[in-house]
Design an enzyme around this catalytic site. Structure first.
Site, PDB file in Angstrom:
ATOM      1  N   ARG A  61       0.884  -1.181   0.000  1.00 33.81           N
ATOM      2  CA  ARG A  61       0.000   0.000   0.000  1.00 33.81           C
ATOM      3  C   ARG A  61       0.908   1.213   0.000  1.00 33.81           C
ATOM      4  O   ARG A  61       1.711   1.395   0.918  1.00 33.81           O
ATOM      5  CB  ARG A  61      -0.918   0.001   1.224  1.00 33.81           C
ATOM      6  CG  ARG A  61      -1.631   1.334   1.415  1.00 33.81           C
ATOM      7  CD  ARG A  61      -2.741   1.298   2.411  1.00 33.81           C
ATOM      8  NE  ARG A  61      -3.907   0.626   1.858  1.00 33.81           N
ATOM      9  CZ  ARG A  61      -5.138   0.705   2.368  1.00 33.81           C
ATOM     10  NH1 ARG A  61      -5.362   1.429   3.457  1.00 33.81           N
ATOM     11  NH2 ARG A  61      -6.134   0.068   1.802  1.00 33.81           N
TER      12      ARG A  61
ATOM     13  N   HIS B 283      -7.401   0.955  -6.484  1.00 36.02           N
ATOM     14  CA  HIS B 283      -7.564   0.107  -5.285  1.00 36.02           C
ATOM     15  C   HIS B 283      -8.254  -1.190  -5.732  1.00 36.02           C
ATOM     16  O   HIS B 283      -9.419  -1.431  -5.425  1.00 36.02           O
ATOM     17  CB  HIS B 283      -8.401   0.855  -4.254  1.00 36.02           C
ATOM     18  CG  HIS B 283      -8.401   0.237  -2.885  1.00 36.02           C
ATOM     19  ND1 HIS B 283      -7.606  -0.838  -2.532  1.00 36.02           N
ATOM     20  CD2 HIS B 283      -9.125   0.543  -1.766  1.00 36.02           C
ATOM     21  CE1 HIS B 283      -7.830  -1.153  -1.262  1.00 36.02           C
ATOM     22  NE2 HIS B 283      -8.744  -0.336  -0.781  1.00 36.02           N
TER      23      HIS B 283
ATOM     24  N   GLN C 174     -10.189  -3.786  -3.365  1.00 30.49           N
ATOM     25  CA  GLN C 174     -11.515  -3.359  -2.924  1.00 30.49           C
ATOM     26  C   GLN C 174     -12.571  -3.708  -3.964  1.00 30.49           C
ATOM     27  O   GLN C 174     -13.685  -4.114  -3.625  1.00 30.49           O
ATOM     28  CB  GLN C 174     -11.516  -1.844  -2.657  1.00 30.49           C
ATOM     29  CG  GLN C 174     -12.839  -1.322  -2.135  1.00 30.49           C
ATOM     30  CD  GLN C 174     -13.150  -1.817  -0.740  1.00 30.49           C
ATOM     31  OE1 GLN C 174     -12.313  -1.721   0.154  1.00 30.49           O
ATOM     32  NE2 GLN C 174     -14.353  -2.344  -0.518  1.00 30.49           N
TER      33      GLN C 174
ATOM     34  N   ASP D  33     -17.053   7.669  -1.941  1.00 33.16           N
ATOM     35  CA  ASP D  33     -15.836   7.505  -1.133  1.00 33.16           C
ATOM     36  C   ASP D  33     -15.567   8.847  -0.467  1.00 33.16           C
ATOM     37  O   ASP D  33     -16.226   9.856  -0.774  1.00 33.16           O
ATOM     38  CB  ASP D  33     -14.681   7.082  -2.065  1.00 33.16           C
ATOM     39  CG  ASP D  33     -13.397   6.693  -1.330  1.00 33.16           C
ATOM     40  OD1 ASP D  33     -13.439   6.516  -0.089  1.00 33.16           O
ATOM     41  OD2 ASP D  33     -12.352   6.566  -2.002  1.00 33.16           O
TER      42      ASP D  33
ATOM     43  N   CYS E 284     -16.295   1.995   0.297  1.00 30.04           N
ATOM     44  CA  CYS E 284     -15.162   1.107   0.644  1.00 30.04           C
ATOM     45  C   CYS E 284     -14.784   1.207   2.113  1.00 30.04           C
ATOM     46  O   CYS E 284     -14.145   0.302   2.634  1.00 30.04           O
ATOM     47  CB  CYS E 284     -13.968   1.420  -0.249  1.00 30.04           C
ATOM     48  SG  CYS E 284     -13.276   3.076  -0.025  1.00 30.04           S
TER      49      CYS E 284
ATOM     50  N   ARG F 215     -13.709  -8.472   1.643  1.00 35.65           N
ATOM     51  CA  ARG F 215     -12.269  -8.266   1.423  1.00 35.65           C
ATOM     52  C   ARG F 215     -11.519  -9.537   1.784  1.00 35.65           C
ATOM     53  O   ARG F 215     -10.584  -9.948   1.094  1.00 35.65           O
ATOM     54  CB  ARG F 215     -11.760  -7.091   2.286  1.00 35.65           C
ATOM     55  CG  ARG F 215     -12.300  -5.719   1.908  1.00 35.65           C
ATOM     56  CD  ARG F 215     -11.813  -5.254   0.558  1.00 35.65           C
ATOM     57  NE  ARG F 215     -10.367  -5.220   0.478  1.00 35.65           N
ATOM     58  CZ  ARG F 215      -9.586  -4.212   0.897  1.00 35.65           C
ATOM     59  NH1 ARG F 215     -10.140  -3.127   1.394  1.00 35.65           N
ATOM     60  NH2 ARG F 215      -8.265  -4.258   0.782  1.00 35.65           N
TER      61      ARG F 215
HETATM   62  N1  NVA Z   1      -9.803   6.893  -1.583  1.00 34.96           N
HETATM   63  C1  NVA Z   1      -9.448   6.440  -0.265  1.00 34.96           C
HETATM   64  C2  NVA Z   1      -9.734   4.975  -0.106  1.00 34.96           C
HETATM   65  C3  NVA Z   1      -9.417   4.414   1.260  1.00 34.96           C
HETATM   66  C4  NVA Z   1      -9.648   2.942   1.358  1.00 34.96           C
HETATM   67  C5  NVA Z   1      -7.976   6.751   0.005  1.00 34.96           C
HETATM   68  O1  NVA Z   1      -7.161   6.550  -0.915  1.00 34.96           O
HETATM   69  O2  NVA Z   1      -7.653   7.196   1.089  1.00 34.96           O
HETATM   70  N1   CP Z   2     -11.279   0.019   2.300  1.00 32.42           N
HETATM   71  C1   CP Z   2     -10.021  -0.085   2.754  1.00 32.42           C
HETATM   72  O1   CP Z   2      -9.062  -0.357   2.008  1.00 32.42           O
HETATM   73  O2   CP Z   2      -9.889   0.072   4.102  1.00 32.42           O
HETATM   74  P1   CP Z   2      -8.533   0.226   4.919  1.00 32.42           P
HETATM   75  O3   CP Z   2      -7.925   1.558   4.555  1.00 32.42           O
HETATM   76  O4   CP Z   2      -8.959   0.156   6.361  1.00 32.42           O
HETATM   77  O5   CP Z   2      -7.608  -0.909   4.558  1.00 32.42           O
END
Ligand code: NVA
Ligand code: CP
Length: 303
Positions: free
Chosen positions: A104, A131, A134, A219, A259, A287
């Site tokens: 990540r 992502h 997800q 989101d 998500c 997930r």
């Molecule tokens: N768009 C959000 C998704 C988090 C799971 C981010 O990148 O922070």
């Molecule tokens: N939706 C998602 O990826 O959640 P986290 O940021 O908690 O992993």
């Protein structure tokens, strides 16, 4: 065996994507029945988190344990990555010791550089661009509640961000229509739109996007790494909140997805996310199952 990475949904063919989603539901039933299924005994997944996570970390870690393997949590703070060791060297070293790596990170190029120097599969656990893990869970969730998504209409309300890009990729792979409502300046990246042109429509009016939709999804307005833009974004997105009025424009049996984590009162009202059309807890649970199916697929261990 051919080395496969999962940096984007586009790394899968439509058939592979459907197979992983179906397998995810099978693995879910097996877990509900209490079946013991341990194809990954002796296998290790390294997980590098440069951003925070609840769902991604817990689902990969629990998933590996359930499949008989192990997961290692690594953060730049406690590894040499945080002290400037090149990503290419890190990839060469870690991939010689483990069976798969999940990352990540911020720039998508970081994942691509890691994958280019890795001798084991690399999984995108979220980048600034996409992502895809997800979406595996979201597509599984849609299928479990409503069946085939082909030919359906999904409304994306809000930021043209990493989740929006993954929905665009999904629309092209599974042949559904995606109506995106976003304020000027917050459109999805044109590269993603161009690659899925006949499946995507970009609108300004969230009500127009939601009209007749089979699924409404949104989101956060400020993603991880954009915290300092929060105030500016809150102003830009104030008319892009998913509330019960917006949901009433969608098909009567429309689902709501997010998500998570969510900010009640910002991008979604509490009555929607906690209401009867919301399937956010199934999405979160899936997930686990979807990523177990992905790990089986990438490690060629579904037998
Ligand atoms: N768009 C959000 C998704 C988090 C799971 C981010 O990148 O922070
Ligand atoms: N939706 C998602 O990826 O959640 P986290 O940021 O908690 O992993």
């Amino acid at each position: 065996m051919l080395l496969r990475h999962f940096l984007s949904l586009r790394d899968l063919s439509p058939e592979e994507l459907k197979r992983i989603i179906e397998r995810a539901s099978e693995l879910k039933s097996m877990r509900r029945r209490g079946d013991r299924h341990r194809p990954l005994i002796g296998k290790t997944l390294a997980m590098i988190f440069e951003k925070s996570s609840t769902r991604t970390r817990v689902s990969f870690e629990a998933g590996m344990a359930q499949l008989g393997g192990n997961a290692l949590f690594l953060s730049p703070r406690d590894t040499q990555l945080g002290r400037g060791e090149p990503i290419e060297d890190t990839a060469r070293v870690i991939s010689r010791m483990v069976d798969a790596v999940m990352i990540r990170t911020f720039a998508h190029a970081t994942l691509e550089r890691f994958a280019a120097h890795s001798c084991v599969p690399v999984i995108n656990g979220l980048s600034d661009d996409v992502h895809p893990c997800q979406l595996l869970a979201d597509l599984q969730t849609y299928r479990e509640h409503r069946g085939d998504i082909r030919g359906r209409t999904v409304a994306w309300i809000g930021d043209g961000n990493n989740m929006c890009h993954s929905w665009i990729n999904a629309a092209a792979l599974l042949d559904f229509k995606l109506k995106i409502a976003c304020p000027p300046g917050y459109e999805p990246d044109q590269r993603f739109v161009d690659a899925a042109a006949e499946h995507v429509e970009i609108l300004r009016d969230p009500h127009e996007a939601a009209r007749g939709a089979d699924l409404v999804t949104t989101d956060v307005w400020a993603s991880m790494g954009q915290e300092e833009e929060q105030a500016k974004r809150s102003a830009a997105f104030s008319s892009y909140r998913v509330d019960s009025k917006l949901m009433s424009e969608a098909a009567p049996d429309a689902l709501f997805m997010h998500c998570l984590p969510a900010h009640r009162g910002e991008e979604v009202t509490a009555d929607v996310i906690d209401g009867p059309q919301s399937v956010v807890w199934d999405e979160a649970e899936n997930r686990l199952h979807a990523q177990k199916a992905l790990l089986e697929f990438l490690l060629n261990a579904s037998a």
